[in-house]
Design a protein around this motif. Structure first.
Motif, mmCIF file in Angstrom:
data_model
loop_
_atom_site.group_PDB
_atom_site.id
_atom_site.type_symbol
_atom_site.label_atom_id
_atom_site.label_comp_id
_atom_site.label_asym_id
_atom_site.label_seq_id
_atom_site.Cartn_x
_atom_site.Cartn_y
_atom_site.Cartn_z
ATOM 1 N N TYR A 122 0.821 -1.212 0.000
ATOM 2 C CA TYR A 122 0.000 0.000 0.000
ATOM 3 C C TYR A 122 0.858 1.267 0.000
ATOM 4 C CZ TYR A 122 -4.153 -2.808 1.187
ATOM 5 O OH TYR A 122 -5.177 -3.701 1.172
ATOM 6 N N ARG A 123 1.989 1.226 0.706
ATOM 7 C CA ARG A 123 2.795 2.439 0.901
ATOM 8 C C ARG A 123 3.705 2.767 -0.277
ATOM 9 N NH1 ARG A 123 3.011 4.043 6.375
ATOM 10 N NH2 ARG A 123 1.930 2.610 7.769
ATOM 11 N N ASP A 124 3.686 1.949 -1.335
ATOM 12 C CA ASP A 124 4.547 2.239 -2.475
ATOM 13 C C ASP A 124 4.032 3.403 -3.314
ATOM 14 O OD1 ASP A 124 6.059 0.205 -1.587
ATOM 15 O OD2 ASP A 124 5.619 -1.189 -3.213
ATOM 16 N N SER A 125 2.779 3.781 -3.117
ATOM 17 C CA SER A 125 2.197 4.881 -3.869
ATOM 18 C C SER A 125 1.207 5.616 -2.974
ATOM 19 C CB SER A 125 1.491 4.364 -5.130
ATOM 20 O OG SER A 125 0.767 5.398 -5.756
ATOM 21 N N LYS A 126 1.114 6.928 -3.167
ATOM 22 C CA LYS A 126 0.168 7.710 -2.375
ATOM 23 C C LYS A 126 -1.276 7.395 -2.756
ATOM 24 C CE LYS A 126 3.332 11.449 -1.275
ATOM 25 N NZ LYS A 126 3.608 12.898 -1.309
#
Length: 654
Positions: free
Chosen positions: A285-289
């Motif tokens: 989830y945290r790989d992209s805003k």
């Protein structure tokens, strides 16, 4: 658990494309197939719950996929709807629409306020925000000078964008004006595939809060203080694009890279979520805003609908196949949906009171009150012990930190003491050497040469007699014995006496006296020069010696002070070690008490469950008995009715 609702929508063919292509997509009810000369290609057949062809309108898509989410959002459920697809596939048209065919966002806004007016027993508060993700930076579209907003997460609010402006609205017209303002601030650009291409992902968010009105809260058995809070996200994603087709350069190329990267992360998240629970790995989830903000909608607490837009042209076959594969994986994802209610203290008390009353009714006539008191007491004791344990753990951690700091300080002090000792030793050595030099340089020339003479002596020889060596204070004139007139063959004692001016000489000492070199006695001019130089150097060396002594005294005082501080720190270290040991003992004791309380609580729970089973058995027996009595009563009534209706035979004649 509820699966994500996925629909596929085909836009009409472009005016400059050939409709008689050998390859085209065919729609048969809910099945989509790629056909080559009207023959389905193997492996390129997809099935979905909802498929919309080019003749479908935005209203039709809204009624099938989105309307249920809007209704659930008003009831307190989180909801998310977004359009996915390649560039120029009709995503923005689906979400925003036109004047003749309004899109999903305007239809949802009007539907929300229309539905609220039909619920007079509840009061609503609606907040609106509009943001975009442009080049992996979050901008507020309702503010002219937007900043780069960060993403935060908390237990109360979940994942949210910090600093985003929220406008409180009361009607649909006000929301549509804010939507128009945000669209004016959004980033658009022109490419070879689209004259007005979206260069950013946009998220239109509505926060809906509601609670029952006070006039309807007169009854005691209703919880009116509960506030429902739901979040509705309507997302318009930028389309994936190929540089060879779009012809992007410079700024457009940079925008395209960020768009493709965020969509690739979204695809990876969908892939992970579509896998089974056992084989599922880390979800990025945290790989992209984008995926970070949409995290609750992807496998979380939200009702989600995805509209996958497809371009039917032959040149976009590969992109369309990727979109359909994305949709096939997305429809296997399940979310855990539940109503979002925030209970105030009064609502919690009312709810607990109702539960207690229900339990008392079920356990009436038993020892439930005593058991409740025991359970309550044990629960309070366990809570106190947990608080005490946490407090002791915090104190223990603080003591450990203090002990570590103390050991570090002791180590530093020992280093300082060692360096001071080394420095003091070096000063002692230097002062001793200075004193030696001063002593050597302040000596008379006779003493200097006598010292040199002593250094030339052969060791372990007999010490010559003092009477033999005559000290000469200066060497201006050398004394000499009178020369005898003649020498005989043998020297007698009278001759030695005359040669030594009447002095008696020890012959043994005379035999052991080494021969002196001719240069042992310097000239008078040389000795005077040496004395003058030494006299000049002596005061300076004495001053240096005094300074060295003063420094030695200062260092000695510092050394004594450091020794005292070291002793104090060692005493503190011993005291802290004792405190840590005491805290460890108290912690172990509390652990044992907690385990005992847990065992007692489990035992009481078991007894309470047994008591509940007994009550259930009694209720079941009572019900059976009641059924039997009812049937018996029914039979008795039937017999009585039969007796009443039966004719009475006349008595026989006597």
């Amino acid at each position: 658990m509820e699966k994500i609702s996925v629909g596929v929508r085909f836009r009409p063919l472009a005016s400059n494309c050939d409709s008689d292509s050998c390859r085209k997509w065919q729609i048969s009810d809910k099945v989509i197939s790629l056909c080559h000369f009207n023959t389905p290609v193997s492996g390129l057949t997809f099935s979905f719950d909802h498929v919309f062809d080019h003749s479908s309108s935005n209203v039709m898509v809204y009624n099938v996929l989105i309307k249920s989410i809007i209704t659930a959002a008003i009831d307190g459920f989180n909801g998310t709807a977004f359009a996915y697809g390649q560039t120029s596939s009709g995503k923005t048209y689906t979400m925003n629409g036109s004047d003749k065919d309004p899109g999903i966002i305007p239809l949802a806004i009007k539907d929300i306020f229309h539905t609220i007016q039909k619920i007079p027993e509840r009061e609503f508060l609606i907040r609106v925000s509009y943001m975009e993700i442009y080049n992996e930076e979050i901008n507020d579209l309702l503010v002219l000078e937007s900043q780069k907003l960060p993403i935060h997460e908390s237990l109360e609010r979940g994942v949210y964008v910090a600093g985003i402006s929220e406008e409180i609205v009361s009607n649909a017209e006000q929301v549509l004006q804010l939507l128009e303002l945000g669209e004016a601030n959004r980033h658009f650009g022109e490419t070879n595939m689209n004259a007005r291409s979206s260069r950013s992902h946009t998220i239109f968010r509505m926060v809906i809060e509601s609670r029952a009105k006070e006039e309807n809260s007169s009854k005691e058995d209703t919880i009116t203080d509960a506030i429902r809070v739901s979040v509705l996200n309507l997302v318009d994603l930028a389309g994936s694009e190929r540089i060879a087709k779009t012809g992007a350069e410079g700024v457009r190329l940079k925008e395209g890279k960020h768009i493709n990267k965020s969509l690739m992360v979204l695809g990876n998240v969908i892939n992970k979520l579509s896998e089974g629970g056992k084989t599922r790995g880390h979800i990025p989830y945290r790989d992209s805003k984008l995926t970070r903000i949409l995290q609750p909608a992807l496998g979380g607490n939200a009702k989600t609908s995805i509209i996958c837009n497809v371009a039917p042209e032959d040149v976009h076959i590969e992109e369309s196949r990727g979109t359909l594969q994305f949709a096939s994986r997305a429809k296997r994802i399940t979310n855990c949906v539940q109503v979002n209610e925030i209970l105030t203290d009064a609502a919690l008390l009312k709810k607990q009171k109702l539960e207690i009353e229900e339990l008392r009714k079920k356990l009436q006539g038993s020892h439930s009150e005593v058991l409740e008191q025991v359970l309550l007491k044990q629960r309070n004791d366990m809570h106190k012990s947990e608080l005490e344990r946490d407090r002791l753990a915090m104190e223990l951690e603080e003591e450990r930190k203090a002990r570590h700091d103390l050991e570090q300080r002791i180590f530093e002090q020992e280093k300082k003491i060692e360096s001071l000792m080394n420095h003091s030793m070096s000063l002692h050595v230097s002062s001793a050497s200075t004193q030696k030099k001063v002593g050597e340089r302040s000596a008379t020339p006779d003493e200097t040469h006598l010292l040199e003479f002593d250094s030339l002596k052969t060791p372990n020889f007999k010490q010559p007699s003092i009477d033999f060596v005559v000290r000469r204070p200066n060497y201006k004139e050398l004394e000499s014995s009178p020369i005898p007139d003649n020498f005989a063959g043998v020297a007698g004692e009278d001759l030695w006496a005359r040669l030594n001016n009447g002095r008696i000489t020890d012959l043994d000492a005379l035999q052991m006296t080494p021969g002196l070199p001719s240069q042992l006695f310097p000239s008078s001019e040389t000795s005077l020069g040496v004395l003058s130089n030494e006299e000049k150097r002596c005061p300076r060396l004495e001053e240096e010696l005094d300074n060295v002594r003063k420094q030695n005294e200062v260092l000695t005082e510092q050394y004594s002070k450091l020794e005292e501080e070291n002793n104090v720190l060692k005493e503190e270290k011993i005291g802290l070690a004792d405190d840590v040991a005491c805290l460890e003992n108290e912690r172990n004791q509390l652990k044992s008490e907690k385990q005992c309380l847990i065992k007692e609580l489990r035992e009481e729970k078991r007894k309470l469950n047994d008591l509940r089973d007994d009550v259930r058995n009694l209720i079941a027996a009572f019900s059976q008995r009641e059924v039997m009595l009812t049937s018996l009563c029914t039979k008795s009534r039937a017999i009585v009715e039969n007796i009443k209706t039966a004719p009475i035979a006349p008595p026989p004649d006597s």
